[in-house]
Write an enzyme that holds these catalytic residues in place. Structure first.
Site, short mmCIF file in Angstrom:
data_model
loop_
_atom_site.label_atom_id
_atom_site.label_comp_id
_atom_site.label_asym_id
_atom_site.label_seq_id
_atom_site.Cartn_x
_atom_site.Cartn_y
_atom_site.Cartn_z
N HIS A 273 0.86 -1.18 0.00
CA HIS A 273 0.00 0.00 0.00
C HIS A 273 0.90 1.23 0.00
CE1 HIS A 273 -2.99 2.95 1.41
NE2 HIS A 273 -3.90 2.11 0.97
N ASP B 6 -8.07 -4.63 -0.18
CA ASP B 6 -8.59 -5.14 -1.44
C ASP B 6 -8.39 -6.64 -1.59
OD1 ASP B 6 -9.30 -2.55 -2.51
OD2 ASP B 6 -7.16 -2.19 -2.70
#
Length: 426
Positions: A308, A366
């Protein structure tokens, strides 16, 4: 103003160029460079704004090294476990969790404004049936700025609040209609006897020729998805909303711009990419080869759902989504899902592999959310639309914050690398 300064040395080391250091309540301090151009003739250079605080905000805080996410100071894990979506929405928009009276009033406001104008419903027939739901949402949300002539003075607090409520209230209906239209089914209206998440499910999956019974396990799961995705600091779509708002644009146009930004595969479309990757892998037996490919710099393959821009630790939302996905799969009799088995094994190997540990590549939100949404019946083209429904609360919270602080128009500068002045000779 801070009483601490950072000294900038330009040319002559003896010259003093003090820059104030600003302190937030938590997190890194910030060097105030607003006077740098006027006083020193210099710009800062930070492509992608990775080390730039573009604004002050009291809404959300992320500590990427600790894997911490706070909404108005509350850890996301506590909010997900103890609050419903309406409470979290009130917290983000107004700064505090509501008491019973405030919550009832907030929920009534949402019910009062969740219907779409009949002329708005007619817009859907102007789109192709196979149009992407996000394309439809960009158009429909932007078109809302042509309505509600009664409250368009967005310098007034009352009009700001009404616009914010309208957007949060209507977004589930807008997203659901983009799906039912593509499926050739009648657009369903909200049911004010249901809560926010349940209402979204019935508008998505209900049929006019039979009653729709809300599954409480699925309703809780979609509510958790909404809470976890409600805000995430100055991400690309939120920054887009704030920049559009700085020009004085109306809130519907600002959120339409945010939806368009969220549509990007590097932002809101990542969970769909994870699902495609897991389907390509097929089974846990193929994971060692996949991990080997991910480590190969010359192989274009990359593992989706790991790492991320901000988190350098386990995304706190990922664990909640994983556990919720396991619960929903068990509830639906899908506990032997090959997709979930592949995802769990891939996570296990990655978390114990020195390569991933060294690069701090941990699962993000996700990684499991696509599996969860697929199990609940959402087609992959709707994944980002669900994200947009949830993030609407964060977007309007940032829009309200910017409007209330009297922020001037954003105007980034550039480091020019084109031709120097030259003359046209013919």
């Amino acid at each position: 103003m801070s009483n601490q300064f950072a000294n900038l040395v330009v040319g002559d080391a003896s010259a003093q160029n003090p820059l104030p250091i600003l302190k937030g309540t938590i997190g890194p301090d910030a060097v105030d460079v607003r006077a740098l151009l006027d006083k020193q003739g210099l710009l800062t250079f930070d492509p992608g704004f990775r080390s730039t605080a573009s604004c002050q905000s009291a809404i959300t805080y992320i500590d990427g090294d600790k894997g911490q996410l706070l909404y108005r100071g509350y850890p996301i894990e506590q909010l997900a476990a103890q609050c419903n979506f309406d409470e979290v929405a009130h917290l983000l928009m107004h700064g505090e969790l509501p008491n019973a009276e405030e919550l009832a009033s907030f929920q009534q406001d949402l019910r009062d404004h969740n219907l779409l104008h009949d002329q708005v419903l007619s817009f859907y027939r102007g789109f192709r049936r196979d149009a992407h739901p996000m394309a439809v949402m960009v158009g429909v949300v932007g078109a809302l700025s042509a309505f509600y002539q009664d409250s368009q003075d967005y310098n007034r607090d009352a009009d700001q609040q009404k616009a914010a409520i309208r957007l949060v209230a209507k977004m589930p209906a807008i997203a659901a209609a983009s799906f039912t239209y593509s499926a050739g089914r009648p657009i369903r209206h909200p049911d004010n006897s249901l809560d926010y998440a349940s209402n979204f499910l019935q508008m998505m999956f209900g049929k006019p020729n039979e009653p729709y019974i809300v599954d409480p396990v699925l309703a809780k799961a979609i509510e958790l998805i909404m809470i976890l995705h409600a805000d995430h600091e100055q991400n690309a779509s939120t920054s887009t909303v704030r920049m559009a708002a700085s020009s004085g644009a109306n809130p519907f146009a600002c959120l339409s711009a945010g939806i368009a930004t969220l549509w990007g595969p590097a932002h809101g479309g990542a969970n769909e990419a994870v699902l495609l990757m897991l389907e390509e892998i097929g089974s846990p037996e193929r994971i060692p080869d996949v991990v080997k490919r991910a480590k190969d710099k010359n192989d274009p393959f990359r593992l989706m759902g790991f790492g991320h821009r901000v988190y350098k630790n386990y995304d706190p939302r990922a664990a909640i989504i994983r556990d919720t996905t396991l619960n929903v799969l068990s509830h639906l009799g899908m506990e032997n899902s090959p997709l979930m088995a592949t995802a769990l094994e891939l996570e296990r190997i990655a978390l114990s592999d020195e390569y991933f540990i060294k690069k701090k590549l941990y699962p993000n939100v996700d990684f499991y959310s696509g599996i969860l949404l697929r199990a609940m019946g959402f087609p992959s083209r709707m994944f980002t639309a669900v994200f947009a429904v949830a993030r609407t609360v964060g977007w309007v919270s940032h829009w309200l914050e910017l409007k209330q602080e009297g922020h001037g128009i954003d105007r980034p500068r550039q480091l020019y690398t084109g031709p120097t002045p030259r003359q046209l000779e013919r």
